[in-house]
Scaffold this active site. Structure first.
Site, mmCIF file in Angstrom:
data_model
loop_
_atom_site.group_PDB
_atom_site.id
_atom_site.type_symbol
_atom_site.label_atom_id
_atom_site.label_comp_id
_atom_site.label_asym_id
_atom_site.label_seq_id
_atom_site.Cartn_x
_atom_site.Cartn_y
_atom_site.Cartn_z
ATOM 1 C CB CYS A 39 -9.889 -7.305 10.665
ATOM 2 S SG CYS A 39 -8.412 -7.017 10.232
ATOM 3 C CB CYS A 84 3.694 -3.724 12.648
ATOM 4 S SG CYS A 84 4.330 -5.020 12.149
HETATM 5 N N1 SAH Z 1 1.694 -8.253 9.750
HETATM 6 C C1 SAH Z 1 0.681 -9.347 9.530
HETATM 7 C C2 SAH Z 1 -0.830 -9.270 9.715
HETATM 8 C C3 SAH Z 1 -1.471 -7.751 9.635
HETATM 9 S S1 SAH Z 1 -1.291 -7.116 7.979
HETATM 10 C C4 SAH Z 1 1.045 -9.494 8.016
HETATM 11 O O1 SAH Z 1 1.684 -8.797 7.401
HETATM 12 O O2 SAH Z 1 0.562 -10.507 7.444
HETATM 13 C C5 SAH Z 1 -2.612 -7.936 7.167
HETATM 14 C C6 SAH Z 1 -2.508 -7.862 5.697
HETATM 15 O O3 SAH Z 1 -2.763 -6.788 4.890
HETATM 16 C C7 SAH Z 1 -1.186 -8.420 5.152
HETATM 17 O O4 SAH Z 1 -1.213 -9.267 4.025
HETATM 18 C C8 SAH Z 1 -0.465 -7.272 4.520
HETATM 19 O O5 SAH Z 1 0.456 -7.075 3.586
HETATM 20 C C9 SAH Z 1 -1.767 -6.581 3.957
HETATM 21 N N2 SAH Z 1 -1.735 -4.915 3.880
HETATM 22 C C10 SAH Z 1 -0.938 -3.980 4.797
HETATM 23 N N3 SAH Z 1 -0.944 -2.916 4.158
HETATM 24 C C11 SAH Z 1 -1.938 -2.973 3.123
HETATM 25 C C12 SAH Z 1 -2.246 -1.963 1.978
HETATM 26 N N4 SAH Z 1 -1.957 -0.832 1.816
HETATM 27 N N5 SAH Z 1 -3.059 -2.410 1.045
HETATM 28 C C13 SAH Z 1 -3.585 -3.856 0.968
HETATM 29 N N6 SAH Z 1 -3.176 -4.822 1.952
HETATM 30 C C14 SAH Z 1 -2.347 -4.299 2.839
HETATM 31 FE FE1 SF4 Z 2 2.028 -6.660 8.592
HETATM 32 FE FE2 SF4 Z 2 4.270 -5.532 7.463
HETATM 33 FE FE3 SF4 Z 2 2.193 -4.043 8.110
HETATM 34 FE FE4 SF4 Z 2 3.619 -4.993 10.120
HETATM 35 S S1 SF4 Z 2 4.222 -3.625 8.481
HETATM 36 S S2 SF4 Z 2 1.442 -5.107 9.851
HETATM 37 S S3 SF4 Z 2 4.114 -7.128 9.123
HETATM 38 S S4 SF4 Z 2 2.003 -5.543 6.539
#
Ligand code: SAH
Ligand code: SF4
Length: 349
Positions: free
Chosen positions: A103, A110
Site C-alpha cells: 500500500c 491529502c
Molecule cells: N485518497 C484515495 C486513496 C487513499 S485512501 C481514496 O480516498 O480513495 C484509501 C482508502 O482508505 C479509501 O477508500 C479511504 O476511504 C479509506 N479510509 C480512509 N480512512 C479510513 C479509516 N479510518 N478506516 C477505514 N478506511 C479508511
Molecule cells: Fe482518500 Fe479522503 Fe483520506 Fe484523501 S482524505 S486520502 S481522499 S480518504
C-alpha cells in the site's frame, strides 16, 4: 545528489555514454535497483570505475526510512519515510499466502479532507514525484527479497489522492509495470480515488489497464457531500458513470469501497440506494470496517451490524465482500500515518 530513478532512461543512457559506457549498463543498473541494491558498490557486474562515478553523481533512493512498525505477527509492516525537504509518508506491506501487497502513498497529506480519514486531518504537504512513489516499492521489494517473497500487488491506498497527482502517479505506474524494473502487471495495481472525474476519464485513455477503486462510502449526494467533500464538485451519479466508462474502456471490473461508519452509512436505506446505483453494472463492493481515528465523531459498526449490512447489499444483487480482520488491521495504516496504532508501535530504525 540526484536520485537515479528521477532520471529518465534515455538521460541515464546519455550519462553512461558520456562516461564511456554502453547503453545496456542502464538495464543492469535498473535490475540491481529492482533487486533492492542499497548502493552502487553492490552492483557487482558493473566496472569499478563506473560504480564510483555513479556513486559520485547519484543516490540509489531519495527516501529515508525513519520508523517501522508491525502488526499481525509481522505479516504487516509499515515504514515511515522522510522525503527530501522533510515531509513524511508511509507505505505498508501486507503478506498473504498467495500474494504480497504494498500500500503506497502518492502525496504527503491529502487536499480532499474526508472527515473520517487521518490523512485528511493534517495540512496538505506536497505531491510526491514519480521516483518517490517507485522508491517505496523498491524498498518493499528489497525487504521482501530477503524473506524469499516477491512483491506482487500495489495499491494506491496510502496517503494522498492519486488522481490529484495525476502525472506522477501515471509515470510511477509505468515504471512499476516496466519489466526492466519491477514488472508488476498494471492489472495488479489498484488506483483508489475519491472521484476526480476528469482524471478518471484521462486514465481510461492511457492504455494502462490498472484496476480502479472508487471510494464511494455513500450512494446519495447529500451524505457523500459530507463524507467525501469532492462530491460537491463531482456528484455520485456522474462519478459512477465515469467509473463504468473506465471499466468498459479497459475491460476491468471497477471496485467500490465503502468505509462502514456506524449509524451513518450502514442502514437498509444505504443498502437500497447502493443497490439502485450499481445494480446490473460490472462492479464489486468492498466493505471496509472503519478503523478508528482520534478526534472524529465516527465509530465502526459491530460485527453483527457489518454482517447484516453485507447481507442487505447482497440482497440488492451486488457482488460484495468485507475486508478480513487482518486486512482491516493492515488497512488501518493506509492513509492513517499519524494515527495512534503507529505512534504506539513505533520502532525507530
Ligand atoms: N485518497 C484515495 C486513496 C487513499 S485512501 C481514496 O480516498 O480513495 C484509501 C482508502 O482508505 C479509501 O477508500 C479511504 O476511504 C479509506 N479510509 C480512509 N480512512 C479510513 C479509516 N479510518 N478506516 C477505514 N478506511 C479508511
Ligand atoms: Fe482518500 Fe479522503 Fe483520506 Fe484523501 S482524505 S486520502 S481522499 S480518504
Amino acid at each position: 545528489m540526484t536520485p537515479i530513478l528521477s532520471v529518465p532512461a534515455a538521460e541515464l543512457e546519455q550519462w553512461l555514454s558520456e562516461h564511456g559506457e554502453q547503453a545496456y549498463r542502464r538495464k543492469q543498473i535498473w535490475s540491481w535497483l529492482a533487486k533492492g541494491a542499497m548502493d552502487f558498490g553492490a552492483m557487482k557486474d558493473l566496472p569499478r570505475a563506473l560504480r564510483e562515478s555513479l556513486s559520485a553523481d547519484f543516490s540509489v533512493t531519495s527516501l529515508k526510512a525513519i520508523a517501522t512498525s508491525q502488526a499481525d505477527r509481522a505479516l504487516t509492516t509499515k515504514t515511515l519515510y522522510e522525503l527530501d525537504g522533510g515531509h513524511s509518508v508511509e507505505a505498508v506491506v501486507m503478506r498473504y499466502a498467495e500474494r504480497t501487497t504494498l500500500c503506497i502513498s502518492s502525496q504527503a497529506g491529502c487536499p480532499i479532507g474526508c472527515p473520517f480519514c487521518a490523512t485528511g486531518k493534517f495540512p496538505f504537504g506536497r505531491n510526491l514525484k514519480a521516483h518517490e512513489i517507485v522508491e517505496q516499492a523498491l524498498d518493499a521489494a528489497r525487504v521482501l527479497d530477503s524473506e524469499g517473497r516477491r512483491l506482487s500487488h500495489v495499491v494506491f491506498m496510502g496517503m494522498g489522492e492519486p488522481m490529484a497527482n495525476y502525472e506522477a502517479v501515471v509515470e510511477s505506474v509505468r515504471r512499476l509495470a516496466d519489466a526492466e524494473l519491477l514488472g508488476i502487471s498494471p492489472r495488479r495495481i489498484v488506483v483508489s480515488t475519491s472521484g476526480l472525474i476528469p482524471r478518471i476519464a484521462r486514465l481510461g485513455d492511457e492504455k494502462l489497464p490498472v484496476t480502479l477503486a472508487i471510494s464511494l462510502h455513500a450512494a446519495r449526494d447529500e451524505l457523500r457531500d459530507v463524507l467525501v467533500p469532492i462530491n460537491r464538485k463531482y456528484p455520485v451519479h456522474d462519478l459512477v458513470d465515469a467509473a463504468q466508462a473506465y471499466g468498459q474502456r479497459t475491460g476491468r471490473r471497477v471496485s467500490y469501497e465503502w468505509v462502514m461508519l456506524a449509524g451513518v452509512n450502514d442502514s437498509q436505506r444505504d443498502a437500497t440506494e447502493l443497490g439502485s446505483l450499481l445494480r446490473g453494472k460490472l462492479a464489486h463492493v468492498n466493505l471496509i470496517p472503519f478503523n478508528p481515528v482520534d478526534d472524529t465523531p465516527f465509530h465502526a459498526p459491530d460485527r453483527a451490524a457489518i454482517k447484516s449490512f453485507r447481507e442487505m447489499v447482497q440482497a440488492q444483487g451486488l457482488n460484495v465482500t468485507v475486508r478480513d480482520t487482518r486486512g482491516r488491521e493492515a488497512d488501518a495504516a493506509c492513509g492513517q500515518l499519524h494515527e495512534r496504532v503507529m505512534r504506539n508501535k513505533l520502532v525507530t530504525v
